[in-house]
Motif scaffolding. Structure first.
Motif, PDB file in Angstrom:
ATOM      1  N   LEU A 144      76.493  26.802 -11.513  1.00 60.80           N
ATOM      2  CA  LEU A 144      75.354  27.491 -10.903  1.00 60.80           C
ATOM      3  C   LEU A 144      75.284  28.952 -11.336  1.00 60.80           C
ATOM      4  O   LEU A 144      74.198  29.493 -11.564  1.00 60.80           O
ATOM      5  CB  LEU A 144      75.438  27.409  -9.373  1.00 60.80           C
ATOM      6  N   TYR A 145      76.448  29.584 -11.468  1.00 65.53           N
ATOM      7  CA  TYR A 145      76.472  30.991 -11.883  1.00 65.53           C
ATOM      8  C   TYR A 145      75.898  31.157 -13.288  1.00 65.53           C
ATOM      9  O   TYR A 145      74.984  31.962 -13.508  1.00 65.53           O
ATOM     10  CB  TYR A 145      77.901  31.539 -11.832  1.00 65.53           C
ATOM     11  N   TYR A 146      76.418  30.380 -14.243  1.00 68.18           N
ATOM     12  CA  TYR A 146      75.950  30.528 -15.624  1.00 68.18           C
ATOM     13  C   TYR A 146      74.511  30.045 -15.791  1.00 68.18           C
ATOM     14  O   TYR A 146      73.752  30.610 -16.589  1.00 68.18           O
ATOM     15  CB  TYR A 146      76.889  29.797 -16.587  1.00 68.18           C
ATOM     16  N   PHE A 147      74.141  29.014 -15.047  1.00 62.65           N
ATOM     17  CA  PHE A 147      72.768  28.514 -15.095  1.00 62.65           C
ATOM     18  C   PHE A 147      71.799  29.588 -14.610  1.00 62.65           C
ATOM     19  O   PHE A 147      70.806  29.911 -15.273  1.00 62.65           O
ATOM     20  CB  PHE A 147      72.655  27.259 -14.232  1.00 62.65           C
ATOM     21  N   THR A 148      72.087  30.178 -13.458  1.00 60.35           N
ATOM     22  CA  THR A 148      71.210  31.198 -12.880  1.00 60.35           C
ATOM     23  C   THR A 148      71.206  32.471 -13.719  1.00 60.35           C
ATOM     24  O   THR A 148      70.163  33.104 -13.901  1.00 60.35           O
ATOM     25  CB  THR A 148      71.648  31.526 -11.441  1.00 60.35           C
ATOM     26  N   LYS A 149      72.365  32.833 -14.256  1.00 53.56           N
ATOM     27  CA  LYS A 149      72.453  34.023 -15.100  1.00 53.56           C
ATOM     28  C   LYS A 149      71.580  33.857 -16.342  1.00 53.56           C
ATOM     29  O   LYS A 149      70.886  34.794 -16.759  1.00 53.56           O
ATOM     30  CB  LYS A 149      73.905  34.276 -15.509  1.00 53.56           C
ATOM     31  N   GLY A 150      71.600  32.649 -16.928  1.00 55.14           N
ATOM     32  CA  GLY A 150      70.761  32.393 -18.095  1.00 55.14           C
ATOM     33  C   GLY A 150      69.283  32.510 -17.772  1.00 55.14           C
ATOM     34  O   GLY A 150      68.508  33.102 -18.532  1.00 55.14           O
ATOM     35  N   LEU A 151      68.884  31.962 -16.617  1.00 55.48           N
ATOM     36  CA  LEU A 151      67.474  32.043 -16.212  1.00 55.48           C
ATOM     37  C   LEU A 151      67.046  33.487 -15.969  1.00 55.48           C
ATOM     38  O   LEU A 151      65.946  33.898 -16.363  1.00 55.48           O
ATOM     39  CB  LEU A 151      67.241  31.211 -14.956  1.00 55.48           C
ATOM     40  N   LYS A 152      67.910  34.256 -15.309  1.00 54.51           N
ATOM     41  CA  LYS A 152      67.558  35.649 -14.986  1.00 54.51           C
ATOM     42  C   LYS A 152      67.516  36.522 -16.236  1.00 54.51           C
ATOM     43  O   LYS A 152      66.723  37.463 -16.321  1.00 54.51           O
ATOM     44  CB  LYS A 152      68.547  36.221 -13.963  1.00 54.51           C
ATOM     45  N   ASN A 153      68.391  36.219 -17.205  1.00 53.22           N
ATOM     46  CA  ASN A 153      68.404  36.990 -18.450  1.00 53.22           C
ATOM     47  C   ASN A 153      67.257  36.598 -19.378  1.00 53.22           C
ATOM     48  O   ASN A 153      66.935  37.334 -20.309  1.00 53.22           O
ATOM     49  CB  ASN A 153      69.735  36.801 -19.188  1.00 53.22           C
ATOM     50  N   GLY A 154      66.679  35.433 -19.139  1.00 55.56           N
ATOM     51  CA  GLY A 154      65.582  34.974 -19.984  1.00 55.56           C
ATOM     52  C   GLY A 154      66.035  34.219 -21.220  1.00 55.56           C
ATOM     53  O   GLY A 154      65.224  33.823 -22.048  1.00 55.56           O
ATOM     54  N   PHE A 155      67.345  34.035 -21.384  1.00 55.93           N
ATOM     55  CA  PHE A 155      67.862  33.251 -22.509  1.00 55.93           C
ATOM     56  C   PHE A 155      69.265  32.740 -22.157  1.00 55.93           C
ATOM     57  O   PHE A 155      69.970  33.333 -21.347  1.00 55.93           O
ATOM     58  CB  PHE A 155      67.930  34.088 -23.794  1.00 55.93           C
ATOM     59  N   PHE A 156      69.615  31.609 -22.770  1.00 59.62           N
ATOM     60  CA  PHE A 156      70.930  31.010 -22.556  1.00 59.62           C
ATOM     61  C   PHE A 156      71.817  31.264 -23.765  1.00 59.62           C
ATOM     62  O   PHE A 156      71.490  30.831 -24.875  1.00 59.62           O
ATOM     63  CB  PHE A 156      70.801  29.493 -22.339  1.00 59.62           C
ATOM     64  N   LYS A 157      72.929  31.972 -23.547  1.00 63.57           N
ATOM     65  CA  LYS A 157      73.898  32.088 -24.621  1.00 63.57           C
ATOM     66  C   LYS A 157      74.551  30.720 -24.834  1.00 63.57           C
ATOM     67  O   LYS A 157      74.646  29.915 -23.906  1.00 63.57           O
ATOM     68  CB  LYS A 157      74.963  33.132 -24.258  1.00 63.57           C
ATOM     69  N   LYS A 158      75.009  30.476 -26.039  1.00 66.58           N
ATOM     70  CA  LYS A 158      75.563  29.159 -26.357  1.00 66.58           C
ATOM     71  C   LYS A 158      76.741  28.809 -25.460  1.00 66.58           C
ATOM     72  O   LYS A 158      76.901  27.667 -25.055  1.00 66.58           O
ATOM     73  CB  LYS A 158      75.977  29.100 -27.825  1.00 66.58           C
TER      74      LYS A 158
END
Length: 203
Positions: A144-158
């Motif tokens: 949930l942390y990495y999922f939400t962080k990716g959404l808030k940043n606007g991109f998903f790091k690999k």
């Protein structure tokens, strides 16, 4: 200031974990009279230390990772090894839970008391000792942390996707029905990529 903050959080999370798990049947203070599910998984973990094979010499429908966790616990110490692993899992849950809440608020005090209250609300999960739930929770929190962080940043790091995938795989090998959580995350992520016209990134 950062050092003092980390020391405070670290010591608080350790003390909170010890407080919650002190009531666990896996703890040194427990009576070791575990309930049916945890008794079976502990038994299979124990016979693995004797070179015997799970699903053949001892059977349960749970995933292999659950037996391996109990095996490692017995290797550490027969009486309190699993309890040590429970505390590590609990502390990881609090760390990533705290980081997850901070994604939604810059108020560190609110984030701290929110995660403490959350952990108190699920304390009953740890009473039986070595249930699959207590090993699932940190995997869910990390994802949930990495999922939400990716959404808030606007991109998903690999490595976000990699970490979430590893957590999903471990969870499936703990208890397959828990995968529905990651199924929802995957579907929402596909929707998010389509909405933001990042079709190539779906792969």
């Amino acid at each position: 200031q950062k050092l003092y903050e980390y020391l405070f959080l670290g010591s608080s999370f350790v003390l909170m974990s010890l407080f919650i798990t002190s009531n666990s049947n896996s703890s040194p203070n427990g009576n070791n009279m575990t309930y049916t599910d945890s008794s079976v998984t502990k038994y299979i973990g124990k016979i693995m230390t004797e070179g015997r094979i799970p699903y053949i010499d001892g059977f349960d429908h749970k995933g292999l990772v659950l037996f391996i966790i109990n095996f490692i616990g017995y290797v550490i110490n027969e009486h309190w090894g699993i309890w040590i692993l429970e505390n590590i899992a609990f502390i990881i849950t609090m760390i990533f839970g705290y980081k997850y809440i901070k994604l939604h608020t810059n108020n560190k005090i609110a984030a701290f008391f929110s995660i403490i209250a959350s952990m108190l609300s699920i304390a009953y999960v740890y009473n039986g000792g070595s249930y699959s739930d207590e090993w699932d929770i940190p995997l869910i929190t990390i994802s949930l942390y990495y999922f939400t962080k990716g959404l808030k940043n606007g991109f998903f790091k690999k490595y976000y996707s990699f970490v979430i995938g590893i957590c999903c795989s471990l969870a499936v090998l703990l208890r397959p029905n828990i995968v529905l959580i990651w199924g929802f995350l995957a579907l929402y992520l596909i929707y998010w990529y389509v909405k933001n016209k990042k079709l190539k990134d779906i792969l």
